[in-house]
Design an enzyme around this catalytic site. Structure first.
Site, short mmCIF file in Angstrom:
data_model
loop_
_atom_site.label_atom_id
_atom_site.label_comp_id
_atom_site.label_asym_id
_atom_site.label_seq_id
_atom_site.Cartn_x
_atom_site.Cartn_y
_atom_site.Cartn_z
CG ASP A 57 -0.12 -0.09 2.54
OD1 ASP A 57 0.80 -0.93 2.63
OD2 ASP A 57 -0.42 0.67 3.48
CE LYS A 67 -0.46 1.02 6.59
NZ LYS A 67 0.80 0.78 5.93
CD GLU A 126 1.16 0.09 10.50
OE1 GLU A 126 0.25 0.05 9.63
OE2 GLU A 126 2.35 0.07 10.21
CD GLU A 148 6.46 1.88 11.67
OE1 GLU A 148 5.57 1.99 10.78
OE2 GLU A 148 7.67 1.76 11.42
CE LYS A 182 1.86 -3.24 8.88
NZ LYS A 182 1.68 -3.45 7.46
CB SER A 224 1.08 -6.95 8.18
OG SER A 224 0.57 -6.01 7.26
CE1 TYR A 238 3.28 1.48 3.21
CE2 TYR A 238 5.55 1.14 3.82
CZ TYR A 238 4.42 0.72 3.21
OH TYR A 238 4.41 -0.48 2.58
#
Ligand code: 13P
Length: 388
Positions: free
Chosen positions: A63, A175, A215, A217, A257, A326, A388
């Site tokens: 993605d 996500k 997620e 992170e 995630k 993932s 990202y």
């Protein structure tokens, strides 16, 4: 949220047991907040989450935004055009046998509506291999005012409408990636914002029938040790679950995630896969209820092999949830390097994808053997300040 239920939801028995009911003798005549979950898609959410969290399988994260995909293509000398992005993604979604190891694929919006050269939509290609199509729904990170150089994640505006459109296009999970950064010390303000945004997103996604991947992170940037990462990860997951509960998110219909608990990328003291697994599982077991079906780790700049070895170490004894992957970089790096934008390398590139997917499938089962790995698989992919 409306309390009305569709015929579909009333035919499903399990959620009534899952949704908390007012205790006998609870005061009447004023709003009872524990009865307001809509839950029209609960049965489907639980089924989707469990099909993604199935033995020996994990998620292919593909993605990347157009800009990030451009950086990947640039690294192999390929121009960042819509058709080149489509050609590369076609290679991924049409890999023969992929569904044996991959249960879900996260797409970028552009990719959700693209098709392979034989006319099949990417969504069809994935479904034919029993891979659930997913979609990135956040709108990216922006700097947070008055913070320690931290970010917040945009995208709640219009999210319900976008999720409804994505569901129509065939997506069944989604996500939202928010981040926590350690070098300046995460501020309480940034932790709360990250957790609350994830919870609002998760509630909205579930109402539209999409299983939300949650997620937060914890970024690798910094020279901090593993104990520091452990503490920050505990803090962010505690807040995230508080707000998920406050927002009445159905835990049986989400996937997580997380980042693995590792030292910062610039910390001189490196840790073994066994230590990373111990810290990560200890942190998760103290924060994540067993109702959650799956923990699907991101690779975060680790080398392909490191990400696989760490996952394997986490599956050496039974866990309360499916513990899997993932990965984006740790699944795609050798694929891109093999492909080089040349159609005559497509088959070899697909074989490289199968090799990584199979290695991670074995790691999900706790049976990975690194003996046959190439030197390339051991190269780190950490990039300072990665977006990202
Ligand atoms: P990486 O595995 O490259 O860290 O990707 C993480 C991610 O969030 C993709 O969905």
């Amino acid at each position: 949220m409306a309390a009305s239920m569709t015929a579909k939801s009333s035919a499903f028995l399990a959620p009534r047991a899952l949704v908390p009911q007012a205790p006998a003798g609870a005061p009447r005549g004023r709003p009872v907040h524990w009865e307001v979950r809509c839950g029209a898609y609960d049965e489907e959410l639980v089924a989707t989450a469990n099909s993604i969290a199935s033995a020996g399988r994990g998620i292919l994260a593909m993605d990347e935004s157009n800009a990030t995909c451009g950086k990947r293509l640039d690294s192999i000398g390929v121009e960042n055009t819509e058709d080149n992005r489509r050609t590369y993604r076609e290679l991924l979604v049409t890999t023969p046998g992929l569904g044996q190891y991959i249960s879900g694929a996260i797409l970028f919006e552009e990719t959700l509506y693209q098709s392979a050269s034989d006319g099949r939509t990417f969504v069809q290609c994935l479904k034919e291999q029993n891979i659930v199509p997913g979609i990135k729904v956040d709108k990216g990170l922006v700097p947070m005012t008055n913070s320690n150089g931290e970010s917040w994640c945009q995208g709640l505006d219009g999210l319900a409408q976008r999720c409804a459109e994505y569901y129509k296009a065939g997506a069944r999970f989604c996500k939202w990636r928010s981040v926590v950064s350690i070098p300046g010390g995460p501020t309480p303000m940034a932790l709360r914002d990250c957790a609350y945004g994830l919870a609002r997103y998760a509630a909205i996604a579930q109402e539209a029938g999409l299983v939300p991947i949650v997620e937060p992170e914890v970024l690798l940037d910094g020279d901090h040790d593993i104990d520091t990462t452990f503490k920050v990860a505990q803090d962010i997951w505690a807040e995230t679950f508080k707000y998920l509960a406050d927002n009445k998110v159905l835990f049986e219909g989400i996937l997580l995630k997380p980042s693995m608990v590792t030292p910062g990328a610039e910390c001189p003291k490196r840790e073994s896969p066994e230590t990373v697994a111990d810290y990560t599982l200890k942190m998760l077991k103290s924060r994540v209820p067993p109702a959650v079906p799956g923990i699907m780790f991101l690779s975060g700049g680790q080398s392909e092999m490191e990400a696989t070895l760490n996952l394997n170490a986490m599956n050496q004894s039974p866990n309360p949830w499916h513990v899997s992957f993932s990965y984006a970089r740790a699944l795609q790096n050798s694929v891109l390097k093999t492909w080089q934008g040349d159609a005559s390398n497509s088959k070899a590139a697909q074989e490289a994808l199968i090799k990584r997917a199979k290695a991670n499938s074995m790691a999900q089962l706790g049976k990975y053997d690194p003996a046959e790995e190439s030197a390339e698989a051991g190269k780190g992919m950490y990039e300072k300040g990665y977006t990202y």
